[in-house]
Scaffold this motif. Structure first.
Motif, PDB file in Angstrom:
ATOM      1  N   THR A   1       2.513   6.861  -7.456  1.00 30.07           N
ATOM      2  CA  THR A   1       2.534   5.458  -7.860  1.00 30.07           C
ATOM      3  C   THR A   1       1.309   5.038  -8.666  1.00 30.07           C
ATOM      4  N   ARG A   2       0.382   5.971  -8.867  1.00 27.52           N
ATOM      5  CA  ARG A   2      -0.842   5.624  -9.605  1.00 27.52           C
ATOM      6  C   ARG A   2      -0.523   5.254 -11.046  1.00 27.52           C
TER       7      ARG A   2
ATOM      8  N   ARG B   1       5.709   5.363 -11.232  1.00 32.72           N
ATOM      9  CA  ARG B   1       6.094   4.390 -10.210  1.00 32.72           C
ATOM     10  C   ARG B   1       7.470   3.794 -10.530  1.00 32.72           C
TER      11      ARG B   1
ATOM     12  N   ALA C   1       0.837  -1.199   0.000  1.00 34.68           N
ATOM     13  CA  ALA C   1       0.000   0.000   0.000  1.00 34.68           C
ATOM     14  C   ALA C   1       0.870   1.246   0.000  1.00 34.68           C
ATOM     15  N   THR C   2       0.536   2.193  -0.865  1.00 32.65           N
ATOM     16  CA  THR C   2       1.286   3.447  -0.934  1.00 32.65           C
ATOM     17  C   THR C   2       0.941   4.310   0.269  1.00 32.65           C
TER      18      THR C   2
ATOM     19  N   SER D   1       0.124   8.664  -3.033  1.00 32.13           N
ATOM     20  CA  SER D   1      -0.522   7.786  -4.006  1.00 32.13           C
ATOM     21  C   SER D   1      -0.399   8.313  -5.431  1.00 32.13           C
TER      22      SER D   1
ATOM     23  N   THR E   1       0.261   7.513   2.666  1.00 31.75           N
ATOM     24  CA  THR E   1      -0.313   8.847   2.479  1.00 31.75           C
ATOM     25  C   THR E   1       0.789   9.886   2.696  1.00 31.75           C
TER      26      THR E   1
END
Length: 401
Positions: A318-319, A324, A309-310, A315, A312
């Motif tokens: 890496t979207r 990424r 999980a990226t 995000s 906070t």
């Protein structure tokens, strides 16, 4: 023995301003604790133009080279401007001697002068095609199949030639500075400098490094190339025998190869993914004084970023896949640099060739100083970064092992 800096620079000035005996000079580095010079590296030599002999100065910034030519009567002003730049190292080659000048922390000078075994050959031609560390016609390029029978570089091999040229410039300055500062010993004919090229493949850079350091710089070196393929070993040993060079090639993995005595300089150019981590870990285990590693692809961290999980608020980084991947490149090499610093290395991350020649153009240059940058704040930042992103760098595991 040290001597007053101004006295040593006066000697450097005299060597640089002798158009009959100067072969080549290189300035690099900086004074300890001082602002860096305008240029990261400067090269000087005399060339014969239609207007007569001129001092040619090639100054390198972070991205390109800037060339200027100065008539002999104008050369003193150009040289004086460079001497004021506070370079930390001067390497000066004349017809009969080689001089190495290093500025100490106390702003004094350590000067080492050695005699050449034979007078140097000087090329004064201004043709930039000949203004190379190794010319296209050098036998090593013909043996490797990069140039044709007439000594002309094949069009399809121009990019490879450029990579070799830029790598040799980095190797030259890195070895010179490491020897001058005592991080590498000064090699002798009885005890040549031991260099290992891990994952050498067809050994373009291996042979070029041996040829340049021995044939041009006059440094005794012993090169060993390591690759997992027997075909590479047999092919490269045959070329070494053809050229009559002091090079040996062995079959082995980067993580498993045993070299005795251990190498003092470790090269790993475009070792794929975690193979670069294995090369860095092996260099640390050997206590190598100088490491030059150009990573190729960063799949390990990229894969970890896809499966965790990226945190906070990152995000948006890496979207998209391309972002990424670029983030993975930066994270991987940043963490590698920090880990090497904790092992007593000073690390620089540099661009060793323009991106138009290869997209894999980042190089990690690590010099073993013995002063580990492992204070609580540095290690704390490293631990926080890997915990935040939920990643496990391969190099950390190898060093722990």
């Amino acid at each position: 023995m040290s001597e007053p800096l101004l006295v040593a620079l006066d000697r450097v000035r005299a060597w640089l301003l002798d158009p009959e005996t100067l072969v080549r000079a290189v300035a690099s580095g900086r004074h300890k604790g001082q602002a860096p010079p305008r240029w990261r590296r400067v090269e000087l030599r005399y060339v014969d133009l239609k207007a007569g002999r001129h001092l040619q100065v090639v100054a390198y910034d972070e991205t390109q080279a800037h060339t200027s030519n100065h008539a002999v009567d104008a050369a003193p002003a150009a040289v004086d401007a460079l001497l004021r730049e506070q370079f930390g190292n001067w390497h000066v080659e004349t017809l009969t001697q080689t001089h190495q000048v290093r500025v100490t922390k106390k702003l004094e000078a350590m000067v080492h002068t050695s005699a050449r075994s034979a007078p140097a050959e000087v090329v004064r031609d201004h043709d930039r095609g000949k203004d190379r560390l190794l010319p296209e016609s050098d036998p090593v390029f013909r043996a490797l199949g990069l140039s044709d029978a007439e000594g002309r570089m094949k069009p399809s091999r121009q990019a490879k030639y450029r990579q070799v040229e830029e790598f040799l410039r980095l190797l030259d300055s890195s070895v010179s500075e490491a020897v001058a500062k005592g991080h590498l010993r000064r090699p002798t004919a009885e005890e040549p400098l031991r260099i290992a090229d891990l994952g050498c493949g067809n050994a373009y850079l291996t042979f070029a490094a041996e040829r340049y350091l021995t044939g041009v710089r006059g440094l005794p070196v012993r090169v060993t190339g390591v690759d997992v393929r027997e075909q590479s070993r047999d092919h490269n040993n045959a070329i070494a025998a053809q050229l009559g060079v002091s090079a040996e090639f062995v079959v082995g993995s980067i993580s498993g190869v045993e070299l005795d005595p251990a190498p003092e300089v470790v090269l790993a150019l475009h070792a794929c993914d975690t193979a670069t981590d294995e090369a860095l870990a092996r260099a640390v285990a050997w206590g190598a004084g100088l490491v030059l590693a150009a990573p190729c692809c960063h799949h390990d961290i990229a894969t970890q970023l896809r499966t965790t999980a990226t945190p906070t608020p990152y995000s948006m980084l890496t979207r998209d896949g391309i972002l990424r991947e670029r983030l993975a490149d930066t994270l991987t090499d940043g963490l590698r640099s920090t880990l090497m610093r904790t092992q007593g290395y000073r690390v620089d991350v540099v661009q060793f060739v323009e991106s138009k020649h290869t997209p894999r153009n980042t190089l990690l240059r690590a010099v073993r100083t013995g002063a580990a940058d492992a204070d609580a704040s540095v290690r704390g930042e490293y631990d926080e970064l890997v915990a935040t992103w939920g990643i496990s760098p391969r190099l950390a595991a190898l060093l722990d092992a």
